[in-house]
Motif scaffolding. Structure first.
Motif, PDB file in Angstrom:
ATOM      1  N   ASP A 137      15.898  50.686  -2.041  1.00  0.00           N
ATOM      2  CA  ASP A 137      15.692  50.391  -3.468  1.00  0.00           C
ATOM      3  C   ASP A 137      15.265  48.938  -3.671  1.00  0.00           C
ATOM      4  OD1 ASP A 137      16.317  52.918  -4.121  1.00  0.00           O
ATOM      5  OD2 ASP A 137      18.387  52.511  -4.754  1.00  0.00           O
ATOM      6  N   ARG A 138      15.918  48.064  -2.924  1.00  0.00           N
ATOM      7  CA  ARG A 138      15.596  46.642  -3.074  1.00  0.00           C
ATOM      8  C   ARG A 138      14.174  46.379  -2.606  1.00  0.00           C
ATOM      9  NH1 ARG A 138      20.428  43.848  -1.135  1.00  0.00           N
ATOM     10  NH2 ARG A 138      21.214  44.801  -3.025  1.00  0.00           N
ATOM     11  N   PHE A 139      13.823  46.984  -1.491  1.00  0.00           N
ATOM     12  CA  PHE A 139      12.452  46.812  -0.987  1.00  0.00           C
ATOM     13  C   PHE A 139      11.438  47.207  -2.058  1.00  0.00           C
ATOM     14  CE2 PHE A 139       8.532  48.364   0.766  1.00  0.00           C
ATOM     15  CZ  PHE A 139       8.163  47.348   1.616  1.00  0.00           C
ATOM     16  N   LEU A 140      11.685  48.375  -2.641  1.00  0.00           N
ATOM     17  CA  LEU A 140      10.775  48.868  -3.678  1.00  0.00           C
ATOM     18  C   LEU A 140      10.657  47.877  -4.821  1.00  0.00           C
ATOM     19  CD1 LEU A 140      11.823  52.599  -3.843  1.00  0.00           C
ATOM     20  CD2 LEU A 140       9.466  51.775  -3.834  1.00  0.00           C
ATOM     21  N   ALA A 141      11.803  47.436  -5.301  1.00  0.00           N
ATOM     22  CA  ALA A 141      11.797  46.539  -6.458  1.00  0.00           C
ATOM     23  C   ALA A 141      11.084  45.235  -6.124  1.00  0.00           C
ATOM     24  CB  ALA A 141      13.229  46.268  -6.911  1.00  0.00           C
ATOM     25  N   MET A 142      11.372  44.689  -4.952  1.00  0.00           N
ATOM     26  CA  MET A 142      10.792  43.392  -4.610  1.00  0.00           C
ATOM     27  C   MET A 142       9.288  43.501  -4.336  1.00  0.00           C
ATOM     28  SD  MET A 142      13.270  41.405  -5.080  1.00  0.00           S
ATOM     29  CE  MET A 142      12.545  39.863  -4.514  1.00  0.00           C
ATOM     30  N   ALA A 143       8.874  44.585  -3.697  1.00  0.00           N
ATOM     31  CA  ALA A 143       7.443  44.751  -3.410  1.00  0.00           C
ATOM     32  C   ALA A 143       6.659  44.854  -4.714  1.00  0.00           C
ATOM     33  CB  ALA A 143       7.219  45.980  -2.540  1.00  0.00           C
ATOM     34  N   ILE A 144       7.223  45.582  -5.660  1.00  0.00           N
ATOM     35  CA  ILE A 144       6.538  45.750  -6.943  1.00  0.00           C
ATOM     36  C   ILE A 144       6.486  44.421  -7.692  1.00  0.00           C
ATOM     37  CG2 ILE A 144       6.749  46.859  -9.216  1.00  0.00           C
ATOM     38  CD1 ILE A 144       7.795  49.353  -7.577  1.00  0.00           C
ATOM     39  N   ALA A 178       3.024  49.778   9.366  1.00  0.00           N
ATOM     40  CA  ALA A 178       3.839  48.562   9.474  1.00  0.00           C
ATOM     41  C   ALA A 178       4.921  48.776  10.516  1.00  0.00           C
ATOM     42  CB  ALA A 178       4.472  48.237   8.129  1.00  0.00           C
ATOM     43  N   LEU A 179       5.327  47.650  11.116  1.00  0.00           N
ATOM     44  CA  LEU A 179       6.417  47.726  12.080  1.00  0.00           C
ATOM     45  C   LEU A 179       7.754  47.777  11.353  1.00  0.00           C
ATOM     46  CD1 LEU A 179       7.028  47.560  15.135  1.00  0.00           C
ATOM     47  CD2 LEU A 179       7.261  45.094  14.833  1.00  0.00           C
ATOM     48  N   ARG A 180       7.883  46.976  10.339  1.00  0.00           N
ATOM     49  CA  ARG A 180       9.114  46.959   9.564  1.00  0.00           C
ATOM     50  C   ARG A 180       8.795  46.593   8.109  1.00  0.00           C
ATOM     51  NH1 ARG A 180      10.762  49.002  13.422  1.00  0.00           N
ATOM     52  NH2 ARG A 180      12.707  48.702  14.587  1.00  0.00           N
ATOM     53  N   GLY A 181       9.732  46.907   7.224  1.00  0.00           N
ATOM     54  CA  GLY A 181       9.666  46.414   5.858  1.00  0.00           C
ATOM     55  C   GLY A 181      10.904  45.560   5.637  1.00  0.00           C
ATOM     56  N   VAL A 182      10.759  44.447   4.950  1.00  0.00           N
ATOM     57  CA  VAL A 182      11.886  43.545   4.732  1.00  0.00           C
ATOM     58  C   VAL A 182      12.332  43.649   3.277  1.00  0.00           C
ATOM     59  CG1 VAL A 182      12.678  41.156   4.875  1.00  0.00           C
ATOM     60  CG2 VAL A 182      10.980  42.001   6.514  1.00  0.00           C
ATOM     61  N   ALA A 183      13.534  44.183   3.083  1.00  0.00           N
ATOM     62  CA  ALA A 183      14.007  44.469   1.727  1.00  0.00           C
ATOM     63  C   ALA A 183      14.190  43.210   0.893  1.00  0.00           C
ATOM     64  CB  ALA A 183      15.324  45.236   1.796  1.00  0.00           C
ATOM     65  N   GLU A 184      14.683  42.156   1.514  1.00  0.00           N
ATOM     66  CA  GLU A 184      15.000  40.920   0.803  1.00  0.00           C
ATOM     67  C   GLU A 184      13.868  40.463  -0.106  1.00  0.00           C
ATOM     68  OE1 GLU A 184      15.841  37.693   3.457  1.00  0.00           O
ATOM     69  OE2 GLU A 184      16.115  36.251   1.834  1.00  0.00           O
ATOM     70  N   THR A 185      12.633  40.606   0.391  1.00  0.00           N
ATOM     71  CA  THR A 185      11.500  40.065  -0.350  1.00  0.00           C
ATOM     72  C   THR A 185      10.395  41.097  -0.605  1.00  0.00           C
ATOM     73  OG1 THR A 185      10.694  39.306   1.805  1.00  0.00           O
ATOM     74  CG2 THR A 185      11.793  37.682   0.421  1.00  0.00           C
ATOM     75  N   GLU A 202       9.227  34.366  -3.899  1.00  0.00           N
ATOM     76  CA  GLU A 202      10.234  34.735  -2.902  1.00  0.00           C
ATOM     77  C   GLU A 202       9.670  34.469  -1.509  1.00  0.00           C
ATOM     78  OE1 GLU A 202      13.328  36.161  -3.321  1.00  0.00           O
ATOM     79  OE2 GLU A 202      13.202  35.850  -5.476  1.00  0.00           O
ATOM     80  N   MET A 203       8.462  34.910  -1.313  1.00  0.00           N
ATOM     81  CA  MET A 203       7.700  34.655  -0.086  1.00  0.00           C
ATOM     82  C   MET A 203       6.272  34.473  -0.552  1.00  0.00           C
ATOM     83  SD  MET A 203       8.770  35.187   3.305  1.00  0.00           S
ATOM     84  CE  MET A 203       8.118  36.378   4.446  1.00  0.00           C
ATOM     85  N   SER A 204       5.525  33.641   0.119  1.00  0.00           N
ATOM     86  CA  SER A 204       4.103  33.576  -0.163  1.00  0.00           C
ATOM     87  C   SER A 204       3.481  34.890   0.301  1.00  0.00           C
ATOM     88  CB  SER A 204       3.476  32.395   0.572  1.00  0.00           C
ATOM     89  OG  SER A 204       4.094  31.197   0.140  1.00  0.00           O
ATOM     90  N   SER A 205       2.263  35.178  -0.137  1.00  0.00           N
ATOM     91  CA  SER A 205       1.662  36.469   0.206  1.00  0.00           C
ATOM     92  C   SER A 205       1.533  36.663   1.712  1.00  0.00           C
ATOM     93  CB  SER A 205       0.284  36.601  -0.437  1.00  0.00           C
ATOM     94  OG  SER A 205       0.402  36.535  -1.832  1.00  0.00           O
ATOM     95  N   GLY A 255      17.053  44.641   6.273  1.00  0.00           N
ATOM     96  CA  GLY A 255      17.501  43.740   5.219  1.00  0.00           C
ATOM     97  C   GLY A 255      16.680  42.473   5.146  1.00  0.00           C
ATOM     98  N   GLY A 256      16.810  41.620   6.179  1.00  0.00           N
ATOM     99  CA  GLY A 256      16.138  40.325   6.149  1.00  0.00           C
ATOM    100  C   GLY A 256      15.198  40.134   7.326  1.00  0.00           C
TER     101      GLY A 256
END
Ligand code: SF4
Lengths: 228, 472, 262
Positions: A55-62, A134-141, B268-271, A174-175
């Motif tokens: 959920d956090r990943f989604l919110a932050m990516a958007i 992608a190899l990973r998604g980082v939820a934090e950001t 939060e992070m640059s692009s 997460g990070g």
């Protein structure tokens, strides 16, 4: 060059009022830090159950101006890509990596009566759409982590105007620290590791934010829930 | 880059009279500052991360030689080269040699303050290599033959009509009557022009936000993606970095990343945050065939162990200048060299020598806002004061000031005389202030009365009145 | 909470050189507040200046000499209080390092730093006193002076105290934490830059609709008042203690006898 090297290292040591670190000193100090690879301070925001992190990943990516679609299984990928592109009146010609997991896109290509025209490997300057796992998604950001390698050209992430990234829900961490751990587990560090957070942008003209500076104008993330 | 720091006092007059600049700087105050505040508020751990960042960099500086050697070994292992350069001259020559060996006609460049410090563009041009800046802001000022006025927003002083002027002049391939009013139109044109530069360049030069000892990685952080195209497309990638950019591990880099974008643009992070390790690997479909790291000292190793060592913790986020009221009044060009704002006022005398840059550490009200926002907890006001002490020791402080301070200090330690003096001055100013209660001018205090009145004292001094028995 | 001597803490009051010369009312107002809060206040006659002009101009030896003088003057008190964030910032934050290498004074500097306070912070943080009994009919704005704000963390204290003043409405500045451009010798060495800063300050103060600007440092207030006068604006400028002590009926800074005429 060695003269300059010696002079610089010598200058640093003179300023620090010591000689080169002895092995014992190095092991007790900086060597230990290199070996430990210890996370320093991971914010709470980078922690949580898998569901919370998704959920956090989604919110932050958007928030970073990416768009995200959630799909069930890799089988749904071609259809999801096709409808994303058609909805925006974008070309359904795309270029993707030679990773086996992208093979499914080829089966769906127009020649096979499918939805997309697919090219693989290196993009040319005229390609407008790329699809990259992608190899990973980082939820934090809300960041995606992409790597170069024999199957993946890094230019795919920058040349085309529309950048579509395929990310498995189970690959969301997460990070950044967890992303590094995953990368290390894969073997030697690749030539290029890209962390991408939203599309390309600039504020260089009167500090007004514009998307699509040199890199992609759109970043679309397809989040794949794997069917058990 | 040539310095005009010695003409600071004239530079500020020019800056303050520049109406366009005022507008840009006002936007900066509402933009950068507000966005950083929001981003910092959102992360409860921000303060603790700043402390950790300070500790990390202190540790690095104590072990700088070790980490640089480790970094070098890793770069070699991955097939790249490290070029150690004592000063700008050595660094410029090295870059030129690499360009010549690659038979380069044009080089594309990602944003790099080290390149500015080295004066690289002029040098390459003099030697037959054409540098093309690809960061939009850098490209704009390159066309205008200017230097950056801000370390992360190099063209912050330029208004869009000025960008349009520069583009019309530089891009004759487009219709002369094309619309160029909107930022979007300007951006699209730049994107178009620079695409062909990316594709045609022989060498790509980028800066580095960090170097990682553990892996031999160089790291760039951008929002445009220009740095990535710069380093991926040409055959040769050259990284310009100064010594102190190094951190031990990828985990340490993660810490710095949490501080950098947040402090700089409030993101939060640059692009794009990109870690590069050596040249293209066998089987890789793209990437440069050669990978060079220029490791520039340029006086930094001498700053270690001095009052100015803390400055080497700087990650170039620009928060200090974004929040500086002096920068906010005069902009970056007035500072006269590569680095403006509080960090520049500390760094410039360290790198260029105090003699030509003596104004910079003095042109601060020491309001402390820079230190308050610095993610690396660099005590900038303290270091500005250290420079002032050096000036005083070396008798660079103007005679009048020295004399005045000596005079004041003498009386301040002799309360009897001091009382007598203040009594006289208070009475005198009171009389001069007359019925209005303030003075328009007073012989000695030109700097004060040039722009403001002197409120007159109430009458007798407080100490006088207290001594004569007055109580609230 | 600190514990005090039975008959109230014994406070050495440091008027500061600028207030001594320009604004004695600030001293009487501050002392009146301290007494209301139960302090026994004394004003040592040997006090002069904290040494900031020398310190910030790089004249370290002179600053050290002045710091020693301040220590000798005030170290006998339970507390030292001044109506200035910048002078108390100097004593609290800078004396200890300034005299760290002086064996005779290093420890004494630390001790003095520990018991020296800016007045608003002393009232609230040390005494937990906000029993203000004053009236001020008008709209005011508040400028957070830099040293008080950033060295001593003074931000809520004045607002808590001002909230107790009857008839007073506080309207915040758009950028209350922006420096006014005083900066000691800075304002005379770089008048053009200082001018831009103080003009902004005065302009944003006007924009709040307030008729009076309050703050906690007489020197900054002289700068702001001086600019308001030069721009011929009707803005009144006062030290916050004048209002808190109910002593804001005389002319404001830079005003003549009648308090209105320019
Ligand atoms: S001094 Fe601090 S605030 Fe300024 S650029 Fe460097 S790290 Fe950022």
């Amino acid at each position: 060059m060695t003269a300059a090297r010696d002079a610089i290292l010598g200058g640093i040591r003179r300023s620090l009022r010591r000689g080169p670190l002895s092995d014992a000193e190095a092991v007790a100090g900086p060597r230990a830090r290199l070996d430990a690879k210890a996370p320093i301070l991971v914010p709470e925001r980078a922690k949580g159950s898998p569901d919370v992190l998704v959920d956090r990943f989604l919110a932050m990516a958007i928030e970073a101006a990416a768009t995200v679609d959630r799909i069930q299984g890799m089988e749904a990928l071609p259809g999801a890509i096709a409808s994303y592109l058609k909805d925006r009146n974008l070309s359904t010609e795309l270029v993707t990596t030679t990773d086996p997991e992208m093979d499914g896109l080829v089966g769906s290509s127009l020649e096979g009566g499918g939805l997309l025209t697919v090219k693989r490997g290196l993009p040319s300057p005229t390609d407008t759409v790329s699809v990259v796992p992608a190899l990973r998604g980082v939820a934090e950001t809300g960041t995606v982590m992409l790597r170069s390698g024999e199957t993946q050209a890094s230019t795919l992430n920058f040349l085309p105007e529309t950048h579509i990234v395929v990310l498995k829900t189970s690959d969301i961490v997460g990070g950044l620290e967890e992303a590094w751990a995953a990368l290390r587990a894969e073997g030697p560090t690749p030539r290029t590791v890209n962390f991408i957070t939203g599309p390309s942008r600039t504020g260089d003209i009167e500090q007004t934010l514009q998307m699509g500076a040199h890199g992609p104008l759109r970043l679309h993330i397809l989040l794949v829930d794997e069917t058990p | 880059m040539d310095s005009t720091t010695h003409t600071f006092k004239d530079n500020i007059k020019v800056a303050l009279a520049n109406e366009t600049l005022v507008h840009s700087l006002e936007t900066m105050k509402t933009g950068f500052r507000a966005r950083r505040a929001v981003a910092v508020d959102r992360l409860p751990e921000f303060d603790a991360l700043c402390d950790a960042g300070r500790d990390l960099k202190n540790h690095v500086l104590e072990n700088l030689d070790f980490y640089l050697e480790t970094f070098e070994a890793k770069v070699l292992e991955s097939g790249g080269k490290v070029h150690w350069c004592r000063d700008s001259e050595e660094a410029r020559k090295t870059v030129l040699e690499i360009c010549r060996a690659a038979d380069a006609k044009t080089v594309t460049k990602g944003k790099s303050m080290i390149s500015e410090e080295m004066g690289l563009n002029d040098y390459l041009e003099e030697n037959g290599v054409t540098p093309v800046e690809t960061d939009l802001g850098e490209y704009i000022i390159q066309l205008r033959h200017e230097h950056p006025s801000h370390i992360i927003a190099p063209a912050i002083h330029v208004r869009k009509f000025q960008v349009a002027e520069a583009f019309r002049k530089a891009h004759p391939q487009y219709a002369a009557d094309r619309p160029l009013e909107e930022p979007r139109e300007l951006l699209d044109e730049a994107r178009d022009v620079l695409r062909s530069s990316f594709l045609g360049a022989d060498v790509g030069i980028t800066g580095a936000n960090m170097l990682i000892a553990e892996t031999g990685s160089t790291v760039i952080v951008t929002n445009e993606g220009n740095g990535d195209l710069t380093q991926l497309l040409p055959r040769v990638h050259v990284v310009l970095a100064s010594l102190e950019k190094i951190v031990p591990t990828l985990e340490d880099a993660s810490l710095v990343l949490r501080l950098l974008a947040r402090s700089a643009t409030g993101q939060e992070m640059s692009s794009y945050t990109t870690f590069s390790n050596g040249p293209r690997r066998p089987g890789d479909p793209d990437g440069p065939e050669e990978f060079h790291v220029i490791l520039l000292d340029n006086g930094r190793s001498n700053m270690i162990g001095t009052d100015f060592q803390d400055m080497l913790r700087c990650i170039r986020c620009a928060a200090c200048m974004n929040h500086c009221p002096v920068y906010g009044a005069i902009g970056g060009h007035a500072y006269g060299w590569v680095y403006p704002g509080p960090m520049g006022a500390v760094l410039t005398p360290g790198l260029l020598g105090l003699e030509g840059a003596a104004d910079l550490p003095n042109a601060s009200s020491l309001c402390g806002r820079c230190e308050a926002v610095c993610p690396m907890r660099i005590p900038l006001p303290k270091m500005l004061r250290h420079w002032r002490e050096k000036e005083f020791e070396r008798h660079l402080t103007p005679k009048g000031t020295r004399w005045g301070l000596g005079f004041w200090s003498f009386f301040a330690r002799r309360p009897g005389l001091y009382r007598l003096g203040t009594r006289v001055v208070a009475r005198m100013l009171r009389i001069l202030g007359g019925k209005q209660g303030h003075l328009k001018e007073l012989g000695l205090s030109n700097g004060w009365t040039a722009v403001r009145d002197i409120p007159a004292p109430e009458g007798r001094t407080f100490m006088d009145r207290w001594a004569s028995g007055e109580r609230p | 909470m600190a514990t005090f001597s039975a008959d109230g803490p014994r406070v050495g009051f440091f008027i500061t050189c600028v207030a001594d010369l320009f604004r004695p009312t600030v001293g009487f107002a501050a002392i009146s507040l301290l007494q209301k809060a139960g302090c026994r206040v004394e004003v040592p006659q040997t006090q002069t200046c904290c040494g900031q002009p020398a310190y910030n101009s790089g004249a370290r030896a002179m600053a050290q000499a002045q710091a020693r003088h301040v220590i000798e003057t005030f170290e006998g008190f339970e507390y030292v209080v001044a109506p200035s964030g910048s002078c108390m910032g100097m004593v609290r934050e800078h004396y200890p390092s300034l005299l760290a290498d002086d064996p005779a004074f290093a420890e004494r500097a630390k001790v003095l730093a520990g018991k020296s306070h800016e007045i608003l912070s002393f009232l609230i943080d040390v005494l937990d006193w906000d029993d203000v009994d004053a009236r001020f009919d008008g709209v005011v704005t508040y400028h957070d002076t830099c040293s008080g704000l950033r060295e001593l963390g003074i931000k809520d204290q004045p607002r808590r105290l001002l909230a107790k003043v009857k008839g007073l409405e506080l309207r915040e500045l758009a950028a209350p934490e922006e420096c006014c451009g005083f900066g000691g010798t800075f304002c005379v060495k770089y008048p053009e830059i200082s001018n831009r800063m103080v003009t902004d300050k005065v302009t944003t103060a006007q924009a709040t609709g307030a008729t009076t600007l309050l703050g906690g440092d007489t020197s900054c207030l002289l700068n702001i008042a001086g600019k308001a006068k030069r721009m011929e604006l009707p803005l009144k400028v006062r030290h916050v203690v004048e209002v808190l002590a109910g002593m804001a009926d005389g002319p404001a800074l830079g005003d003549g006898e009648d308090g209105i005429k320019r």
